[in-house]
Design an enzyme around this catalytic site. Structure first.
Site, PDB file in Angstrom:
ATOM      1  N   SER A 283       2.307 -88.578  58.558  1.00  0.00           N
ATOM      2  CA  SER A 283       1.886 -87.769  59.399  1.00  0.00           C
ATOM      3  C   SER A 283       0.961 -86.484  58.534  1.00  0.00           C
ATOM      4  O   SER A 283       0.914 -85.935  57.722  1.00  0.00           O
ATOM      5  CB  SER A 283       2.869 -86.900  60.160  1.00  0.00           C
ATOM      6  OG  SER A 283       3.515 -85.883  59.267  1.00  0.00           O
ATOM      7  N   ASP A 284      -0.083 -86.120  59.682  1.00  0.00           N
ATOM      8  CA  ASP A 284      -0.792 -85.032  59.223  1.00  0.00           C
ATOM      9  C   ASP A 284       0.312 -83.845  59.373  1.00  0.00           C
ATOM     10  O   ASP A 284       1.268 -83.953  59.950  1.00  0.00           O
ATOM     11  CB  ASP A 284      -1.867 -84.693  60.092  1.00  0.00           C
ATOM     12  CG  ASP A 284      -2.918 -83.623  59.607  1.00  0.00           C
ATOM     13  OD1 ASP A 284      -2.694 -82.931  58.706  1.00  0.00           O
ATOM     14  OD2 ASP A 284      -4.194 -83.604  60.246  1.00  0.00           O
TER      15      ASP A 284
END
Ligand SMILES: *[C@@H]1O[C@H](CO)[C@@H](O)[C@H](O)[C@H]1NC(C)=O
Ligand SMILES: *[C@@H]1O[C@H](CO)[C@@H](O)[C@H](O)[C@H]1NC(C)=O
Ligand SMILES: *[C@@H]1O[C@H](CO)[C@@H](O)[C@H](O)[C@H]1NC(C)=O
Ligand SMILES: *[C@@H]1O[C@H](CO)[C@@H](O)[C@H](O)[C@H]1NC(C)=O
Ligand SMILES: *[C@@H]1O[C@H](CO)[C@@H](O)[C@H](O)[C@H]1NC(C)=O
Ligand SMILES: *[C@@H]1O[C@H](CO)[C@@H](O)[C@H](O)[C@H]1NC(C)=O
Ligand SMILES: *[C@@H]1O[C@H](CO)[C@@H](O)[C@H](O)[C@H]1NC(C)=O
Ligand SMILES: *[C@@H]1O[C@H](CO)[C@@H](O)[C@H](O)[C@H]1NC(C)=O
Ligand SMILES: *[C@@H]1O[C@H](CO)[C@@H](O)[C@H](O)[C@H]1NC(C)=O
Ligand SMILES: *[C@@H]1O[C@H](CO)[C@@H](O)[C@H](O)[C@H]1NC(C)=O
Ligand SMILES: *[C@@H]1O[C@H](CO)[C@@H](O)[C@H](O)[C@H]1NC(C)=O
Ligand SMILES: *[C@@H]1O[C@H](CO)[C@@H](O)[C@H](O)[C@H]1NC(C)=O
Length: 766
Positions: A283-284
């Protein structure tokens, strides 16, 4: 449990009324932009090649020994020395993986190099330099014991002219960006570092990219039709995947109203099924907005902490809302990638430290300064050069103006961000100095900076000349009638977190005009994060030469001096279109501004961004995509187009299985085109020969080949452009595959997207 998504798909035609309609309740938003559900998440098995399948076999064996708690531990982040740290499993000797920024140099550390930004690398149009860049950068990451490098970048692609992060990526043309993405990925991974193409997908602006950022409400939803998604935005990622990228970062904003890290169509569907991705999706940072939904949609590891997972993920597996297969797959993908890159053997210790504690110096710069200087010069674009103003001819007396000529920002203000960053900006403000990178997490942290003034000063000193300067004034005192040239350095800043508000600025434009009013040989250098309009002064008769210096990295001054003095003939080409007026970018000038609770951004322009739109609308740009001058001239001749054997009904064979990067036949060379390029001037230089193809039912011309070739004065060479099946295909939304079409294809070879010297056609028959 699965996220509630409606599978109702409606056509683009009914999408007109979205942004700005004042929706406060998601159920009122028109149906356009519902992401189709794709479940279950594909289980990775290393089918791409024997190396991956061996890595998978070993990973399965190791994951088989893990407890559920241990699996839930390596799929989450912890606070640690790196920007991201995965959970360790001490019992099985699995170390934490270290994740770090940035795409143009390791951020926040000492004894590292600040490489040119990737937009600058793209301007070289050099496949060789792109590979060398990835390789040198990878060696630095490896030297610091970093396992996962967070780059390269193809999202944002650069749809919005004023987008804040366009400079982090490799241009708004998917073909150029794709060649760069592939070469950087290969270079980086050849050193054993896992590369992370990002941000998957459609993260095209900063405004409202995250929930409750700028305005209270959900993040912006990027809504794009299937064909555009494939032909423009997913296209460059395919090249990274094809080269074996081990990790992909999902994006902050929503796509068709579903968050980037829980969009099953994007992760399970396009990335893991259609493109056969074998590695893991990270994930960012803080981009996870649900637990069960992200796991089932295909997210494999959350950063920077436990997010909605950790103990919750264990509970979710125990109560059946996330399957055991899924968590096994998450853990297996991470471990398999670690094996795939050989990181289980002799990987260096983590050499990343906080600046606040006394620590060892882990020096990784090596001799990369030479490559940085070379790329700095190779990505510099000469756009105006009246009567061979440049190169300078052994000058004895120069004047230098502008805030961008010197290093000014106090390094002690924020040492970790010196060189750019959120806090210390290299904007046009006279308090700021020369700009070598943009701002935010994509900034590099130079160990030193050679400013333009420093490099020019040294050359003048060696030549027993005279130099005069003023780095402050908007209207400098300039009665130096003996000065041979007046060099003006200005810049155009951009950063993560906000989009630009202008492609120009009054202070810098006044500075150029004021210097030009009193200096008949005014040479302007623009360090810019992307497009910078120049019409406030470009036709001034005393502005005799103009260079786009973009974001050259730590050797900035040496790179520009090499070009100004003629040690290096320029060969950079614009990786974007510079318009005469900002309004020429139309609806794609600014980011989408909506204050709704559920903001919608419909990409109604389809594939018509940048030069594709200028060509369609017949708008004359100031400087077109692919344009750049040098110190010699080239002639083009001898176009030869092979007769392609490709037939519409021959492709692609559905009985051949997908490998990472997509259907293997997409990469078959199916057509080749030759042209002869000669250096008709008196200076040896590189020319970037460019091939544009007109595909039926597509933009008039799209870049589909380029070669940077060295030509001595008078020398002639034949350039061959090899076209793959993908290069000639469109994404067929009904067949859900890449397909060539029956019909006539046009081909142009030339020196830019509008300087088209040769043309011809070929046909694909049924
Ligand atoms: C949103 O609209 C739907 C349908 O009109 C309604 O049932 C629901 O209660 C509304 N939700 C909110 C939070 O207002
Ligand atoms: C988004 O919605 C459009 C229109 O329904 C559809 O064509 C496209 O495939 C969808 N894309 C994703 C990623 O959900
Ligand atoms: C995965 O690969 C292994 C080893 O090659 C094979 O035995 C197994 O059947 C494969 N599983 C699937 C689901 O393809
Ligand atoms: C989980 O990871 C943390 C951080 O690396 C580590 O300290 C802890 O021992 C790990 N837990 C297990 C169960 O292995
Ligand atoms: C688990 O989920 C809850 C909300 O559902 C959240 O507050 C918590 O932080 C989550 N994460 C962890 C690591 O337990
Ligand atoms: C299962 O556990 C997860 C995580 O605690 C929770 O979010 C979810 O609601 C639970 N589902 C059921 C059906 O109990
Ligand atoms: C360029 O040089 C030519 C020949 O010396 C001269 O006639 C012309 O005026 C010059 N152009 C400019 C813009 O200085
Ligand atoms: C740099 O310039 C910007 C304006 O563009 C200004 O806000 C900022 O304070 C300046 N930074 C420094 C360190 O002077
Ligand atoms: C520039 O030239 C103008 C006239 O051409 C003159 O009035 C002015 O003083 C000059 N400015 C400087 C700073 O030399
Ligand atoms: C060009 O510079 C000269 C000084 O060298 C000045 O006399 C002239 O007015 C300038 N031209 C313009 C259009 O400003
Ligand atoms: C292009 O040039 C290469 C190398 O000179 C040659 O082998 C090939 O046949 C040429 N192709 C065409 C279409 O002429
Ligand atoms: C192809 O080249 C010829 C000769 O230069 C030119 O007349 C013609 O307009 C060009 N056609 C296209 C479609 O570019």
């Amino acid at each position: 449990m699965r996220i509630s998504v409606q599978s109702a798909l409606i056509t683009l035609a009914s999408t007109s009324a979205c942004a700005g309609q004042g929706y406060t309740n998601e159920s009122e938003v028109p149906l356009y932009g519902q992401s189709p559900p794709v479940y279950p998440s594909p289980v990775g098995n290393g089918t791409s090649n024997s190396k991956w399948s061996a890595s998978y076999a070993r990973a399965k064996e190791l994951v088989g020994q893990m407890t559920l708690e241990e699996k839930a531990n390596i799929t989450r982040g912890f606070t640690g020395r790196c920007v991201g740290n995965s959970g360790a499993i001490p019992r099985l000797n699995i170390p934490p993986l270290c994740f770090a920024d940035a795409p143009d140099g390791i951020r926040g550390q000492e004894f590292v190099s600040a490489f040119p930004a990737q937009i600058h690398l793209a301007a070289t149009f050099s496949k060789d330099l792109m590979y060398q860049y990835g390789h040198a950068l990878g060696k630095e990451y490896r030297g610091k014991g970093i396992n996962v490098a967070l780059g390269p970048v193809a999202g944002p692609l650069g749809r919005v002219a004023r987008g804040g992060r366009n400079w982090e990526g490799l241009s708004n043309d998917p073909y150029l960006a794709g060649i760069g993405m592939g070469a950087v990925t290969r270079g980086m991974q050849d050193t054993g570092v896992i590369s992370t193409p990002k941000h998957w997908l459609l993260n095209e602006q900063e405004f409202r990219r995250r929930p409750n950022q700028d305005v209270e409400g959900e993040a912006l939803s990027s809504n794009v039709d299937d064909r555009t998604l494939h032909e423009l935005y997913a296209f460059p990622f395919m090249d990274s995947l094809r080269e074996g990228a081990g990790s992909v970062m999902c994006s902050y904003q929503r796509v068709n109203n579903s968050y980037g890290c829980q969009n099953s169509k994007l992760l399970n569907g396009i990335l893991k099924t259609e493109l056969g991705f074998e590695g893991f999706v990270v994930s960012d940072w803080q981009a996870q907005h649900a637990g069960v939904a992200t796991a089932n949609a295909g997210l494999d590891i959350v950063m920077p902490d436990g997010g909605f997972w950790g103990q919750n993920l264990t509970d979710a597996v125990n109560n059946g809302s996330v399957s055991t297969d899924r968590i096994n797959d998450m853990a297996t993908r991470i471990i398999a990638t670690w094996y795939q890159l050989g990181q289980d053997q002799d990987y260096p210790e983590i050499g990343v430290y906080s600046n606040l504690q006394k620590h060892l110096a882990v020096e990784v710069q090596d001799d990369h300064a030479d490559l940085i200087r070379e790329i700095g010069a190779a990505g510099t674009v000469l756009v105006k050069n009246v009567n061979n103003t440049l190169p300078l001819k052994n000058p004895k007396f120069l004047t230098v103006y502008g805030y961008d000529a010197v290093v000014k920002t106090n390094p002690w203000q924020n040492p970790s961000r010196f060189g750019g960053g959120y806090e210390v900006n290299f904007g046009w403000n006279t308090l700021n100095g020369t700009m070598i990178t943009g701002g935010g997490s994509g900034s590099s942290t130079p160990s030193y900076v050679i400013s333009p003034f420093q490099a020019i000063n040294e050359r003048i000193a060696k030549n027993r000349g005279t130099i005069r300067w003023d780095f402050e004034s908007e209207n400098p005192y300039s009665p130096y009638v003996n000065a041979e040239a007046c060099l003006v350095f200005i810049n155009a800043y951009a950063s993560e977190s906000f989009d630009r508000t202008s492609l120009t600025d009054g202070f810098s434009d006044n500075l150029v005009n004021n210097v030009a009013a009193n200096c008949s040989n005014t040479i302007v250098v623009v360090h810019s994060t992307g497009i910078r309009t120049v019409d406030a002064w470009i036709e001034h008769p005393n502005v005799t030469a103009v260079l786009f210096g973009l974001l050259p990295g730590q050797e900035s001054g040496n790179s520009i001096a090499d070009i100004l003095y003629g040690d290096v003939a320029p060969s950079g080409k614009l990786p974007f279109t510079v318009a005469k007026n900002e309004s020429d970018y139309g609806a794609l000038l600014n980011s989408s501004v909506s204050f709704d609770a559920f903001p919608q951004d419909d990409f109604t322009e389809g594939v018509y961004i940048d030069y594709r739109a200028f060509d369609r609308d017949n708008i004359e740009p100031r400087y077109e995509f692919g344009f750049g001058l040098t110190y010699t001239t080239f002639n083009y001749s001898g176009l030869q187009i092979a007769n392609t054997n490709l037939r519409v009904d021959s492709l692609p064979d559905p009985n051949i299985s997908i490998v990472q990067g997509g259907h293997p036949q997409l990469w078959d060379v199916v057509q080749s085109i030759n042209a002869t390029v000669g250096n008709s001037g008196s200076v040896a230089a590189y020319e970037v020969a460019q091939l544009y193809v007109g595909i039926p039912d597509s933009p008039a011309r799209q870049l589909r080949g380029f070669e940077r070739i060295w030509l001595a004065a008078g020398e002639t060479k034949t350039v061959t452009f090899d076209l793959t099946r993908r290069d000639l295909s469109i994404w067929d939304v009904v067949a859900q595959q890449w397909r060539v079409q029956e019909g006539e294809y046009q081909a142009w070879v030339g020196a830019s997207s509008r300087d088209l010297r040769l043309n011809g056609t070929f046909s694909i028959r049924n």
